[in-house]
Write an enzyme that holds these catalytic residues in place. Sequence first.
Site, short mmCIF file in Angstrom:
data_model
loop_
_atom_site.label_atom_id
_atom_site.label_comp_id
_atom_site.label_asym_id
_atom_site.label_seq_id
_atom_site.Cartn_x
_atom_site.Cartn_y
_atom_site.Cartn_z
NE ARG A 153 -4.29 -0.23 1.28
CZ ARG A 153 -4.11 0.83 2.02
NH1 ARG A 153 -3.04 1.64 3.74
NH2 ARG A 153 -4.59 2.08 1.40
CB CYS A 166 15.60 -6.55 -6.11
SG CYS A 166 16.71 -7.33 -5.43
#
Length: 463
Positions: free
Chosen positions: A360, A391
Site C-alpha cells: 500500500r 530489490c
Amino acid sequence: MSRSAHPAGPRHADVFTEGHYSAPAADLNVLDEKVWSRTVTRDADGALTVGGIAVARLAEEFGTPAYFLDESDFRARCRAWADAFGPDADVFYAGKAFLSRAVVRWLKEEGLNLDVCSGGELTTALDAGMPAERIAFHGNNKTVAEIERAVEAGVGRIVLDSFQEIVRVAHIAQRHGVRQRVQIRVTVGVEAHTHEFIATAHEDQKFGIALADGQAAEAVRRALALDGLELIGVHSHIGSQIFDMAGFEVSARRVVQLLAEIRDEHGVELPEIDLGGGLGIAYTSEDDPREPHEIAKALSDIVTRECESAKLRTPRISVEPGRAIVGPTAFTLYEVGTIKPLEGLRTYVSVDGGMSDNIRTALYDAEYSVALVSRTSDAEPMLVRVVGKHCESGDIVVKDAFLPADLAPGDLIAVPATGAYCRSMASNYNHALRPPVVAVRDGEARVIVRRETEEDLLRLDVG
Ligand code: LLP
C-alpha cells in the site's frame, strides 16, 4: 491531512520538500490507541502485548514478518457496525480487505453478511459455512463460471455491473430455473477522497453503470424486463479511506432520486439501497475516523429525509465496510535487520518483509505508523524510513516516522493498522514467502493463514 516537516529534523532541502512527517510524539513509548487494536498494551517490561501475549513470544513461536490479528477487536467491530445499523439494515463485510475461513466464521457468528468479488472469495465463504443467502457477489467482470456457481449456490444477491452482465446473469438464472436477486451498481458521479469529493460530470472508470445520460435508468428498464432477475435495489460505492460524509450524502441523494424515477416510470418501489464501503480508519495519529454509530445515523438520516421528500417508502439500507472492520485489528511484526544512517537525510531501517506484505505504501503513497515493540527506550527520536528487503528502491513500508536512536538489529518493530489490504494484496515478489496471519485472543494465539514455505513455491513451479 497536511503534515509539516519537523523543525528539529534533518536540515537537508530534499527532506523538507519530499519528507512528509509530523513531529515525533512526545514519548515514542506511548502507543496511540487510535492506531493500535484494542487489546494492545505494553507489559511491565515495556514489551507490546496483544490479547495478553507479548510480542517476543509471538515472534519466537510464529516468526517474522507476521500479521497478528486481534480477534476480540474484530468481533467487537463487527458488533459495533451491526448494532449501529440495527435490524432494519444489513452490514456486508467486504471480504477483499482480508478473508479467511476463520474470519468467515466470526462474521457468521457476529451476524454480519459478506461481500465477495471472485470465485476464490466465494469458495472461501461457502467452505466456511456462510449461508449463501448472506453473500453478495460483486465484480466488474465476473466470469460465466463464477456466475454459474453463485447462482447454483443461491447467493443472496449479485450486484450487476454492466449491460452485458444483466443479460448474462438473467440467462444463467433462467437456465437454473431461478429468479436471481440482483442489484444494479450505479456510478453516481461522486469521486470521494480522504478529505474531499469531486463531482464528475462524466464517469471515467470501469465500475458500474452511470446515472448520467440515463444509463442507469436504462439498465433498470432492461433488468425489470427479464424473467430471470428479481431487481431488489441499487448499489453505489464511491471510494475508499473516506472520512468526510459529504460524498456519501450526495451518493445517497442521487440513489434515492433514481428510486423515485423508477417508481414514476415503472410503478415499482425497489426495496433496498446499498451505499457501499469506503469508511476511513486511523493509520496515523492524525487520522480521525468516524464511529459506526455516527456513520449509521448520517446515512439513515439522509436516506429518510430524501425519501420523505420524494414520497418514497424508505428502503432497507446496506453498507459494505471492509477496511473499517479489519484494518485496525492487525499489526505486522518485523525484525529489524540492517540500519543505514544517511548523514543529513534520514536513517534507513530494513526489515525482514516489505512491499510483498504491504504494497500500500508503494502503490498509494499510504501513510503508516511504526513503533519499537520488543522494549521501550529513552533514546532520542531519529527520523527513519522503514524499508523492506526487496530489490526495488520503492520498497518502502513506512515512509517517514520516528524510532528511538538506539534501535538495533534484532529489535522487533510493528506497523499497526495493517489488517486491511495487506495480506490480501501480498505477493511473492522476489520469491518472498507470504507471512502468516495469527489470530490472538484471551492469551491464545493460533495461525489462521499459515506462512508460505519454499515447498509451496516449488509445488507451483512444475518445472
Ligand atoms: N464495496 C465495494 C463494492 C468495493 O469495491 C469495496 C472496495 C468495498 C465495498 C470495501 O471498501 P473499504 O470499506 O474496505 O474501503 N486496495 C485498496 C482499497 C481498494 C478497495 C476496493 N473496493 C487499499 O488498499 O486501500
